[in-house]
Design an enzyme around this catalytic site. Structure first.
Site, PDB file in Angstrom:
ATOM      1  N   HIS A 141     110.012  -0.764  27.225  1.00  0.00           N
ATOM      2  CA  HIS A 141     110.474  -1.544  26.264  1.00  0.00           C
ATOM      3  C   HIS A 141     109.807  -3.126  26.593  1.00  0.00           C
ATOM      4  O   HIS A 141     109.315  -3.798  25.830  1.00  0.00           O
ATOM      5  CB  HIS A 141     112.130  -1.515  26.070  1.00  0.00           C
ATOM      6  CG  HIS A 141     112.601  -2.665  25.200  1.00  0.00           C
ATOM      7  ND1 HIS A 141     113.151  -2.300  24.038  1.00  0.00           N
ATOM      8  CD2 HIS A 141     112.745  -4.241  25.248  1.00  0.00           C
ATOM      9  CE1 HIS A 141     113.269  -3.171  23.030  1.00  0.00           C
ATOM     10  NE2 HIS A 141     112.946  -4.708  23.911  1.00  0.00           N
ATOM     11  N   GLU A 142     110.450  -3.677  27.885  1.00  0.00           N
ATOM     12  CA  GLU A 142     109.800  -4.904  28.259  1.00  0.00           C
ATOM     13  C   GLU A 142     108.368  -4.965  28.699  1.00  0.00           C
ATOM     14  O   GLU A 142     107.682  -6.013  28.138  1.00  0.00           O
ATOM     15  CB  GLU A 142     110.611  -5.408  29.446  1.00  0.00           C
ATOM     16  CG  GLU A 142     111.995  -5.227  29.564  1.00  0.00           C
ATOM     17  CD  GLU A 142     112.640  -6.186  28.449  1.00  0.00           C
ATOM     18  OE1 GLU A 142     111.995  -6.951  27.833  1.00  0.00           O
ATOM     19  OE2 GLU A 142     113.752  -5.712  27.803  1.00  0.00           O
ATOM     20  N   HIS A 172     106.730  -5.729  25.151  1.00  0.00           N
ATOM     21  CA  HIS A 172     106.957  -7.128  24.922  1.00  0.00           C
ATOM     22  C   HIS A 172     105.707  -7.547  25.563  1.00  0.00           C
ATOM     23  O   HIS A 172     104.935  -8.617  25.183  1.00  0.00           O
ATOM     24  CB  HIS A 172     108.069  -7.872  25.172  1.00  0.00           C
ATOM     25  CG  HIS A 172     109.292  -7.520  24.491  1.00  0.00           C
ATOM     26  ND1 HIS A 172     109.185  -7.812  22.918  1.00  0.00           N
ATOM     27  CD2 HIS A 172     110.388  -7.134  24.552  1.00  0.00           C
ATOM     28  CE1 HIS A 172     110.455  -7.453  22.435  1.00  0.00           C
ATOM     29  NE2 HIS A 172     111.211  -7.219  23.475  1.00  0.00           N
ATOM     30  N   HIS A 212     102.235  -7.415  23.996  1.00  0.00           N
ATOM     31  CA  HIS A 212     102.178  -8.257  23.045  1.00  0.00           C
ATOM     32  C   HIS A 212     101.941  -9.806  23.563  1.00  0.00           C
ATOM     33  O   HIS A 212     100.896 -10.502  22.855  1.00  0.00           O
ATOM     34  CB  HIS A 212     103.419  -8.461  22.252  1.00  0.00           C
ATOM     35  CG  HIS A 212     103.539  -8.920  20.933  1.00  0.00           C
ATOM     36  ND1 HIS A 212     104.778  -9.143  20.264  1.00  0.00           N
ATOM     37  CD2 HIS A 212     102.538  -9.342  19.993  1.00  0.00           C
ATOM     38  CE1 HIS A 212     104.730  -9.539  18.980  1.00  0.00           C
ATOM     39  NE2 HIS A 212     103.415  -9.697  18.616  1.00  0.00           N
TER      40      HIS A 212
HETATM   41 ZN   LIG Z   1     113.392  -6.804  23.279  1.00  0.00          ZN
END
Ligand SMILES: [Zn+2]
Length: 704
Positions: free
Chosen positions: A496-497, A500, A503
């Protein structure tokens, strides 16, 4: 299980109280924060930075920022897109650099000194921000440019920058009367002060609790790894026996495995009562004050409720849009959750427990039922998820999808020796980003997991200035006898991280204010949550999950169990997220300041999502950092919103191939590289060919 909700802290301005501290002025020449960084990629020179450098660095950085802003305001030439809007985007680089370092340390490596500094600098930052957006001359210039927007021949990114700039001024009070502007300053300063206090209280409460056990017979049921970690903890404090605390790697195994019901109850109540005990770290008044001040701020700006103000800049658009999503998912989730509860209750009964399942029994019995149903538990998987191997697997996925590669570079300074710095390169060998990874809990680190940047990305004078990204976690530590072996949840949190981080790392914008994760709150979790989908795919796990001792590949049947078990408790997990979102919306749709009991308010807000009886001793609102110390006010639903997006987006990979380079390229070019340069729905449709639908989510989670 708050850790499941990984956060991406993006709020740099938290905090305050004007306590002028005598740290002594430091000559700028001796302050590394004010010099050019002579490090690889001009990364932060952590080893040279001392706490006493921050206040003078903030003072000087703000002074430089003010000079830059004044020169924009005082420019005698007619306002243009370049000399006003672009100039504003470029202003404050030194301040961003200083604040980036400071606030990342505040989250990952804090101490009492840094917290005192935060109390001093936060009002300075709020003032600086307000001085810009409440400056009538600047606003007049932006307005003039905005009025000509159709005639300027701007490209899509430029149009967005102009639109954002104009709207931001208005949302920050530029249209208010002088008297109202003073009020706006007062409220925003007070809010930043209270948010900081809120977060500090929760951290203090987390660190203040320990369960110290010296009689091993009380610890039956706990796996060896959890016992060993607790023994290490005790040893590190020169104590006998075992110490458990409220950090997830310690708390969660205890709740899952400890047979001793009284102790589980004690741990649960310790966790659930953080900042709700009426002591000096209590947050009940802070919650009410923050909600009331947000309402006052929104009303000052002409909105009826805070959620109207917050949601105006979101894909959901308004509270009705949020409630539609929550209501669409409510019934199916609630029914499923109750079925799951009955199943767990039944399991407990079959195994000799005749009482009603209470919250401190839930994790324990549901974990045991999971073993019965799927023959699967954390301990069976952990040997296959040695941290180093997981890092290889996750980085390898990015290499496969996007062609990017990761090279550790120990010449890049770090703020703690546990942090590993990487250089990240594109397929063509071009340098893309610095990436720091910081995996384990420490007392100076906030709970949860997050991604942030020390430096953003932008282009200036033909030069693409690349970002410095960090991902911070609280994962199981290595022990004396074992390397760090992750739970499957931790693997998912990492992915998940890392999403990010992609991104941020792949950002390819011209203007820093639109780059990377500078997107709407309910779009920002798409790149992160989509990555979690790979974690339950055999093709992916097969690549890196090998036994840390034998080197044996993860057995196919174990992978199949992960896949089979992936929707275990889907109803419970969904209703839990919905309950948090309903609570958030309740606090931020108040039309009048709430004066009653925080606990009662909370119970009313999520009554319809409740599947356990109320425990009087615990409260979520007083420790709900997302809402009261972070940037998720009226935004918690974003996680669910993004689930709709990520399930819908991932269905393209499912259809065309998990490692399909064309789909990955499209996702990179249309979503990851674009940041906030265009409206998220435009970007999404460009990738997907249509608007997202809720079907893929319902199907994926077995709720359909
Ligand atoms: Zn998040």
């Amino acid at each position: 299980m708050f850790y499941l909700i990984s956060k991406k802290m993006k709020n740099k301005l938290v905090a305050v109280i004007i306590l002028l501290m005598n740290l002594g002025m430091i000559n700028a020449q001796n302050n590394p924060l004010l010099e050019e960084f002579n490090t690889p990629h001009q990364t932060a020179p952590f080893k040279e930075i001392k706490n006493e450098h921050f206040i003078p660095a903030f003072q000087e950085s703000i002074k430089q920022g003010e000079t830059e802003i004044e020169s924009i305001a005082n420019n005698q030439a007619a306002p243009t897109f370049e000399n006003t809007v672009v100039a504003l985007d470029k202003a404050g680089k030194l301040l961003n650099r200083t604040a980036g370092i400071f606030f990342n340390l505040m989250s990952a490596e804090t101490n009492d000194d840094l917290q005192k500094i935060a109390q001093e600098v936060s009002p300075m930052l709020t003032k600086f921000q307000n001085d810009i957006t409440l400056n009538p001359v600047l606003f007049e210039k932006v307005k003039t440019v905005y009025a000509q927007k159709e005639k300027l021949g701007l490209n899509a990114e430029q149009q967005t920058l102009l639109e954002n700039s104009y709207v931001n001024f208005i949302r920050q009070g530029a249209n208010l009367t002088d008297e109202q502007k003073e009020k706006f300053r007062e409220i925003s300063t007070e809010l930043s002060k209270l948010s900081l206090k809120f977060g500090e209280n929760v951290l203090k409460e987390t660190n203040n609790y320990q369960l110290h056990i010296t009689d091993k017979s009380k610890l039956t049921g706990l796996p060896e790894g959890a016992l060993e970690a607790a023994a290490s903890k005790a040893k590190s404090e020169n104590k006998e026996g075992w110490i458990f605390d409220l950090n997830m790697p310690s708390y969660l195994p205890f709740m899952k495995y400890a047979d001793n019901r009284e102790l589980r109850k004690e741990m649960f109540l310790a966790y659930g009562s953080k900042s709700f005990k009426g002591n000096e770290f209590d947050n009940q008044e802070n919650v009410k004050k923050i909600a009331a001040l947000r309402l006052e701020l929104a009303q000052l700006l002409g909105y009826k409720i805070y959620a109207d103000y917050a949601l105006e800049r979101s894909m959901a658009t308004n509270p009705a849009g949020v409630y539609k999503l929550l209501d669409d998912l409510y019934e199916v989730s609630f029914n499923k959750a109750n079925q799951e509860k009955a199943e767990v209750q039944d399991y407990a009964k079959r195994n000799g427990f005749n009482g009603e399942i209470l919250p401190w029994d839930w994790t324990y019995y549901s974990e045991k039922l999971k073993v019965e149903k799927f023959d699967l538990n954390d301990e069976m998987l952990k040997p296959y998820f040695e941290l180093g191997k997981v890092v290889d697997g996750v980085f390898g996925l990015a290499t496969d999808l996007f062609g990017i590669t990761f090279k550790p570079n120990n010449n890049i300074p770090v703020y703690n020796e546990e942090v590993v710095p990487y250089e990240v390169f594109d397929a063509n060998g071009k340098f893309l980003s610095v990436l720091y990874t910081d995996f384990h809990p420490r007392s100076g680190k906030q709970g949860g997991a997050w991604m942030n940047d020390f430096k953003g990305q932008w282009k200036e004078n033909g030069v693409d200035s690349r970002p410095h990204i960090t991902i911070v976690m609280n994962f199981t530590r290595p022990t004396e006898t074992k390397p760090a072996l992750l739970t499957f949840d931790e693997v998912e949190t990492f992915m998940h991280e890392f999403g990010h981080a992609l991104h941020g790392m792949l950002a390819n914008s011209t203007y820093s204010g639109l780059s990377g994760t500078n997107v709407y709150r309910d779009f920002v979790e798409l790149p992160s949550q989509i990555m979690e989908n790979w974690a339950v795919e055999k093709e992916f796990l097969d690549r890196f999950a090998v036994h840390y001792q034998t080197g044996e590949k993860i057995p196919a049947e174990l992978v199949q169990k992960i896949v089979d078990a992936q929707n275990y408790l889907a109803g419970y997990l969904s209703i839990r997220q919905l309950s948090f979102a309903f609570l958030d919306m309740a606090w931020h749709t108040q039309e009048k300041p709430f004066k009653g009991s925080v606990k009662e308010f909370e119970e009313n807000a999520w009554a319809k999502t409740r599947i356990f009886p109320v425990s009087d001793e615990v409260c979520m609102s007083t420790q709900f950092g997302h809402l009261f110390a972070g940037g998720y006010a009226a935004g918690y639903y974003s996680y669910k919103w993004a689930e709709v997006l990520d399930a819908d987006a991932f269905s393209v990979f499912k259809e065309k191939g998990l490692f399909n380079k064309d789909v990955a390229k499209s996702f990179r070019e249309n979503i990851l590289e674009k940041g906030g340069t265009e409206h998220p729905m435009v970007l999404y449709k460009r990738f997907r060919g249509q608007e997202p639908m809720v079907d893929a989510l319902l199907e994926r989670s077995g709720l359909k």
